[in-house]
Scaffold this motif. Structure first.
Motif, PDB file in Angstrom:
ATOM      1  N   ILE A 199      67.917  39.986   7.533  1.00  0.00           N
ATOM      2  CA  ILE A 199      67.424  41.343   7.782  1.00  0.00           C
ATOM      3  C   ILE A 199      66.920  42.399   8.276  1.00  0.00           C
ATOM      4  CG2 ILE A 199      68.023  43.644   6.759  1.00  0.00           C
ATOM      5  CD1 ILE A 199      69.546  43.179   3.928  1.00  0.00           C
ATOM      6  N   LEU A 200      65.511  41.783   8.198  1.00  0.00           N
ATOM      7  CA  LEU A 200      64.249  41.768   8.524  1.00  0.00           C
ATOM      8  C   LEU A 200      64.342  41.413  10.054  1.00  0.00           C
ATOM      9  CD1 LEU A 200      61.071  43.330   8.538  1.00  0.00           C
ATOM     10  CD2 LEU A 200      60.407  40.955   8.170  1.00  0.00           C
ATOM     11  N   LEU A 201      64.712  40.096  10.421  1.00  0.00           N
ATOM     12  CA  LEU A 201      65.383  40.060  12.074  1.00  0.00           C
ATOM     13  C   LEU A 201      65.741  41.082  12.327  1.00  0.00           C
ATOM     14  CD1 LEU A 201      64.962  35.698  11.556  1.00  0.00           C
ATOM     15  CD2 LEU A 201      63.211  37.491  13.250  1.00  0.00           C
ATOM     16  N   ILE A 202      67.203  41.778  11.870  1.00  0.00           N
ATOM     17  CA  ILE A 202      68.263  41.656  12.734  1.00  0.00           C
ATOM     18  C   ILE A 202      67.793  43.062  13.048  1.00  0.00           C
ATOM     19  CG2 ILE A 202      70.434  42.621  12.137  1.00  0.00           C
ATOM     20  CD1 ILE A 202      71.628  40.588  10.270  1.00  0.00           C
ATOM     21  N   VAL A 203      66.958  43.795  11.874  1.00  0.00           N
ATOM     22  CA  VAL A 203      66.123  45.541  12.225  1.00  0.00           C
ATOM     23  C   VAL A 203      65.353  44.825  12.934  1.00  0.00           C
ATOM     24  CG1 VAL A 203      64.775  46.761  11.017  1.00  0.00           C
ATOM     25  CG2 VAL A 203      66.673  45.940  10.008  1.00  0.00           C
ATOM     26  N   THR A 221      76.809  46.408  22.467  1.00  0.00           N
ATOM     27  CA  THR A 221      75.907  45.404  21.998  1.00  0.00           C
ATOM     28  C   THR A 221      75.244  45.291  20.688  1.00  0.00           C
ATOM     29  OG1 THR A 221      74.285  46.776  22.980  1.00  0.00           O
ATOM     30  CG2 THR A 221      75.391  45.906  24.713  1.00  0.00           C
ATOM     31  N   LEU A 222      75.368  46.633  20.179  1.00  0.00           N
ATOM     32  CA  LEU A 222      75.151  46.614  18.463  1.00  0.00           C
ATOM     33  C   LEU A 222      75.235  45.470  17.808  1.00  0.00           C
ATOM     34  CD1 LEU A 222      74.407  50.032  18.056  1.00  0.00           C
ATOM     35  CD2 LEU A 222      72.734  48.451  18.450  1.00  0.00           C
ATOM     36  N   THR A 223      76.725  44.881  18.218  1.00  0.00           N
ATOM     37  CA  THR A 223      77.491  43.855  17.090  1.00  0.00           C
ATOM     38  C   THR A 223      77.145  43.005  17.597  1.00  0.00           C
ATOM     39  OG1 THR A 223      79.379  46.004  16.505  1.00  0.00           O
ATOM     40  CG2 THR A 223      79.971  43.164  16.064  1.00  0.00           C
ATOM     41  N   PHE A 224      77.042  42.867  18.870  1.00  0.00           N
ATOM     42  CA  PHE A 224      76.795  41.531  18.714  1.00  0.00           C
ATOM     43  C   PHE A 224      75.118  41.461  18.679  1.00  0.00           C
ATOM     44  CE2 PHE A 224      78.831  42.090  23.820  1.00  0.00           C
ATOM     45  CZ  PHE A 224      80.193  42.229  23.340  1.00  0.00           C
ATOM     46  N   PHE A 225      74.284  42.232  19.307  1.00  0.00           N
ATOM     47  CA  PHE A 225      72.307  41.570  18.146  1.00  0.00           C
ATOM     48  C   PHE A 225      72.833  41.200  16.996  1.00  0.00           C
ATOM     49  CE2 PHE A 225      71.136  45.084  21.015  1.00  0.00           C
ATOM     50  CZ  PHE A 225      69.864  44.249  21.828  1.00  0.00           C
ATOM     51  N   ILE A 226      73.979  41.746  15.595  1.00  0.00           N
ATOM     52  CA  ILE A 226      74.039  40.963  14.443  1.00  0.00           C
ATOM     53  C   ILE A 226      74.234  39.717  14.616  1.00  0.00           C
ATOM     54  CG2 ILE A 226      75.568  41.644  12.174  1.00  0.00           C
ATOM     55  CD1 ILE A 226      75.651  44.273  12.869  1.00  0.00           C
ATOM     56  N   ILE A 227      74.908  39.666  15.204  1.00  0.00           N
ATOM     57  CA  ILE A 227      75.822  38.407  15.532  1.00  0.00           C
ATOM     58  C   ILE A 227      75.031  37.297  16.029  1.00  0.00           C
ATOM     59  CG2 ILE A 227      78.045  36.938  15.639  1.00  0.00           C
ATOM     60  CD1 ILE A 227      78.602  39.011  13.922  1.00  0.00           C
ATOM     61  N   SER A 241      78.664  39.924   7.828  1.00  0.00           N
ATOM     62  CA  SER A 241      78.288  40.128   9.484  1.00  0.00           C
ATOM     63  C   SER A 241      79.643  41.281   9.744  1.00  0.00           C
ATOM     64  CB  SER A 241      78.615  39.131   9.718  1.00  0.00           C
ATOM     65  OG  SER A 241      77.963  37.620   9.356  1.00  0.00           O
ATOM     66  N   PHE A 242      80.804  40.876   9.315  1.00  0.00           N
ATOM     67  CA  PHE A 242      81.872  41.828   9.579  1.00  0.00           C
ATOM     68  C   PHE A 242      81.033  43.231   8.859  1.00  0.00           C
ATOM     69  CE2 PHE A 242      83.932  38.442  10.798  1.00  0.00           C
ATOM     70  CZ  PHE A 242      84.904  38.528  11.970  1.00  0.00           C
ATOM     71  N   GLY A 243      80.991  43.333   7.764  1.00  0.00           N
ATOM     72  CA  GLY A 243      80.422  44.790   6.960  1.00  0.00           C
ATOM     73  C   GLY A 243      79.377  45.734   7.619  1.00  0.00           C
ATOM     74  N   LEU A 244      78.564  44.034   8.133  1.00  0.00           N
ATOM     75  CA  LEU A 244      77.269  45.496   8.929  1.00  0.00           C
ATOM     76  C   LEU A 244      77.052  45.579  10.206  1.00  0.00           C
ATOM     77  CD1 LEU A 244      74.593  46.191   8.340  1.00  0.00           C
ATOM     78  CD2 LEU A 244      74.276  44.034   9.265  1.00  0.00           C
ATOM     79  N   SER A 245      78.593  45.217  11.358  1.00  0.00           N
ATOM     80  CA  SER A 245      78.871  45.291  11.860  1.00  0.00           C
ATOM     81  C   SER A 245      79.897  46.946  12.058  1.00  0.00           C
ATOM     82  CB  SER A 245      79.786  44.626  13.027  1.00  0.00           C
ATOM     83  OG  SER A 245      79.010  42.893  12.927  1.00  0.00           O
ATOM     84  N   GLY A 246      80.516  46.535  10.957  1.00  0.00           N
ATOM     85  CA  GLY A 246      81.561  47.653  10.473  1.00  0.00           C
ATOM     86  C   GLY A 246      80.790  49.324   9.996  1.00  0.00           C
ATOM     87  N   ILE A 247      79.636  48.841   9.690  1.00  0.00           N
ATOM     88  CA  ILE A 247      78.690  50.227   9.032  1.00  0.00           C
ATOM     89  C   ILE A 247      78.045  50.542  10.090  1.00  0.00           C
ATOM     90  CG2 ILE A 247      76.865  50.849   7.860  1.00  0.00           C
ATOM     91  CD1 ILE A 247      77.714  48.662   5.824  1.00  0.00           C
ATOM     92  N   VAL A 248      77.339  49.059  11.201  1.00  0.00           N
ATOM     93  CA  VAL A 248      76.916  50.458  12.901  1.00  0.00           C
ATOM     94  C   VAL A 248      77.918  50.699  13.599  1.00  0.00           C
ATOM     95  CG1 VAL A 248      75.864  49.161  14.251  1.00  0.00           C
ATOM     96  CG2 VAL A 248      75.336  48.333  12.312  1.00  0.00           C
ATOM     97  N   SER A 249      79.175  50.423  13.388  1.00  0.00           N
ATOM     98  CA  SER A 249      79.974  50.845  14.673  1.00  0.00           C
ATOM     99  C   SER A 249      80.378  52.211  13.273  1.00  0.00           C
ATOM    100  CB  SER A 249      81.406  50.090  14.807  1.00  0.00           C
ATOM    101  OG  SER A 249      81.998  50.427  15.967  1.00  0.00           O
TER     102      SER A 249
END
Length: 294
Positions: free
Chosen positions: A75-79, A217-223, A276-284
């Protein structure tokens, strides 16, 4: 005749998409189902002895302190990577698009070069940069600021984040530049007439009109951060020192293939999939806003 043509057209369309469907089912859907299924077993991965344990692997995972650390590191790296990369990519894209800079195309190429390099090559470059004995970073820093960049638990995760940011900026900068290039100049002229400065035009014209690209692109970042951080960790630190750089996929790999706990590793894979899918959905959902058209 019309019915015959419709059938022929439908047959042709099916023949065209059938290979893609077969590949999709074979290499994506089936392996994903297998990961979920194998997470229910206690299995070393190489023997024929498999013991069905239900959700025991997930119960063990819930109590695993090492896995909790991998969650924090991931999570730290993603943020860090997401925020810094988006800000810098948008900033550089805006400067190169709106400002008349000498050698504009040269800077575009320079920024994009890291993206075409293999992550293995990038890891090699940063291994040399972070080398405590003769590395570039310690060579240019004052003695008081020298560090074991890949051996100090306090800074190693940020060292990896910097490498990921360096690799990603150029790619996303080009994506944002493509969106900015389509913004009509008349909108900027209207903003000039209203007395808006460069900062005002950026926040009131540029940013709203490329917001949809940023959301994508935020979804791309996460994956990509989850995937690339694994390769970088495996090459540079192998999860060390003392597990301070262990991330989702490196821990899954260690459990499944090093510790011969394949079922447990697949349980980690299920958690990564849901995360991955949950965080992408939340960010979206959080970044959703009305699309502005021009």
């Amino acid at each position: 005749m019309n019915n015959r043509r419709k059938k022929e057209r439908a047959g042709f369309i099916l023949a065209c998409i059938l290979p893609a469907i077969i590949l999709f089912l074979t290499f994506l859907i089936y392996p994903t189902i297998e990961v979920f299924r194998m997470s229910m077993y206690r299995w070393g991965g190489f023997s024929k002895n498999k013991q069905f344990v239900g959700f025991d692997n997930f119960v063990t995972l819930w109590k695993d302190e090492n896995f909790s650390r991998t969650i924090q590191n991931t999570i730290l790296l993603i943020v860090i990577v997401t925020i810094v990369t988006v800000v810098l990519a948008v900033l550089f894209a805006s400067i190169l698009t709106t400002e008349k800079i000498r050698g504009n195309n040269f800077f575009r190429i320079i920024f994009y070069i890291p993206n075409i390099l293999s992550i293995v090559v990038i890891a090699g470059l940063f291994a040399a940069i972070y080398d405590p004995n003769g590395g570039l970073l310690n060579a240019i820093l004052p003695k008081a600021l020298e560090r074991l960049w890949l051996g100090d638990q306090g800074v190693v995760i940020y060292s990896l984040a910097f490498a990921l940011i360096w690799q990603a900026i150029g790619y996303y900068m080009v994506m944002y530049m493509a969106g900015m290039a389509n913004i009509p100049s008349s909108l900027y002229e209207a903003a000039d007439l209203d007395g808006a400065g460069k900062i005002g035009k950026f926040f009131n014209v540029t940013l709203p009109l490329i917001w949809n690209s940023i959301r994508t692109t935020l979804t791309f970042f996460i994956i990509s951060t989850i995937n690339l951080s694994f390769l970088l960790v495996q090459i540079l630190t192998n999860g060390g020192p003392d597990g301070s750089t262990e991330v989702f996929l490196s821990y899954m790999f260690t459990q499944a293939y090093t510790n011969s706990s394949f079922g447990y590793g697949m349980a980690i894979g299920v958690v990564v999939f849901i995360f991955s899918f949950g965080l992408s959905g939340i960010v979206s959902h959080i970044t959703k806003r009305d699309i502005l058209e021009y």
